[in-house]
Design a protein around this motif. Sequence first.
Motif, mmCIF file in Angstrom:
data_model
loop_
_atom_site.group_PDB
_atom_site.id
_atom_site.type_symbol
_atom_site.label_atom_id
_atom_site.label_comp_id
_atom_site.label_asym_id
_atom_site.label_seq_id
_atom_site.Cartn_x
_atom_site.Cartn_y
_atom_site.Cartn_z
ATOM 1 N N VAL A 98 0.925 -1.335 0.016
ATOM 2 C CA VAL A 98 0.252 0.011 0.120
ATOM 3 C C VAL A 98 0.964 1.193 0.267
ATOM 4 C CG1 VAL A 98 -1.796 1.364 1.208
ATOM 5 C CG2 VAL A 98 -1.718 -1.293 1.349
ATOM 6 N N SER A 99 0.434 2.067 -0.912
ATOM 7 C CA SER A 99 1.793 3.161 -1.151
ATOM 8 C C SER A 99 1.090 4.409 -0.448
ATOM 9 C CB SER A 99 1.536 3.636 -2.681
ATOM 10 O OG SER A 99 0.333 4.332 -3.035
ATOM 11 N N GLN A 100 1.996 5.255 -0.129
ATOM 12 C CA GLN A 100 1.699 6.371 0.774
ATOM 13 C C GLN A 100 0.649 7.267 0.088
ATOM 14 O OE1 GLN A 100 5.326 8.906 1.197
ATOM 15 N NE2 GLN A 100 4.115 10.698 1.423
ATOM 16 N N GLU A 101 0.400 7.355 -1.177
ATOM 17 C CA GLU A 101 -0.527 7.987 -1.961
ATOM 18 C C GLU A 101 -1.919 7.438 -1.498
ATOM 19 O OE1 GLU A 101 -1.812 8.758 -6.175
ATOM 20 O OE2 GLU A 101 0.213 8.819 -6.096
ATOM 21 N N GLU A 102 -2.036 6.231 -1.915
ATOM 22 C CA GLU A 102 -3.098 5.237 -1.368
ATOM 23 C C GLU A 102 -3.612 5.393 -0.087
ATOM 24 O OE1 GLU A 102 -2.925 1.505 -4.525
ATOM 25 O OE2 GLU A 102 -1.543 1.481 -2.661
ATOM 26 N N LEU A 103 -2.756 5.608 0.993
ATOM 27 C CA LEU A 103 -2.793 5.947 2.211
ATOM 28 C C LEU A 103 -3.694 7.167 2.495
ATOM 29 C CD1 LEU A 103 -0.141 3.972 4.503
ATOM 30 C CD2 LEU A 103 -2.751 3.511 4.216
ATOM 31 N N LYS A 104 -2.768 8.217 2.001
ATOM 32 C CA LYS A 104 -3.054 9.532 2.262
ATOM 33 C C LYS A 104 -4.527 10.045 1.608
ATOM 34 C CE LYS A 104 1.064 11.014 3.958
ATOM 35 N NZ LYS A 104 2.222 12.013 3.903
ATOM 36 N N LYS A 105 -4.668 9.438 0.386
ATOM 37 C CA LYS A 105 -5.931 9.823 -0.582
ATOM 38 C C LYS A 105 -7.022 8.752 -0.332
ATOM 39 C CE LYS A 105 -3.234 12.127 -4.081
ATOM 40 N NZ LYS A 105 -2.884 12.429 -5.493
ATOM 41 N N GLY A 106 -6.901 7.939 0.664
ATOM 42 C CA GLY A 106 -8.025 7.242 1.137
ATOM 43 C C GLY A 106 -8.412 6.242 0.157
ATOM 44 N N LYS A 107 -7.523 5.652 -0.717
ATOM 45 C CA LYS A 107 -7.692 4.543 -1.795
ATOM 46 C C LYS A 107 -7.470 3.124 -1.119
ATOM 47 C CE LYS A 107 -7.002 7.737 -5.572
ATOM 48 N NZ LYS A 107 -5.759 8.074 -6.601
#
Length: 135
Positions: A98-107
Amino acid sequence: MILREQYTLLIILKMNKQEEITAGTRLESMLADLLGEIGFDVEWQVKVGKYTLDLYLREFHLAFEADGPQHLQAWHKRHDEARDKWLEQTMGIPTCRVSQEELKKGKATRKIIQFIDRYADSLMHRRSLAAGYWI
């Protein structure tokens, strides 16, 4: 003078590594919180062979990795692929990255649920691969 420059470089490298570790820990914490909110018991920093899993769901025999931006580098991707392949083929532990972007953007929630659904039926077979190993 050269020793002073080398020492300064060493300090800078150590500081960068510490920042990377702190950022990684924050991402792991975000991912662990999300898994907990979904309703799973999470184990942190589980040693499997020569690797350490960020997060492990013993109930489903699954690994979760919180990937910061350093995982986008080509050499890091190759390392991650080899690691994930060994974990799955040798130990029966698939890894969800799980990428940082996925975590921070709720994906991340949907990705996690789909990953668990995908592997839930093969639990007994995957655990048999790890027979003889303690996890």
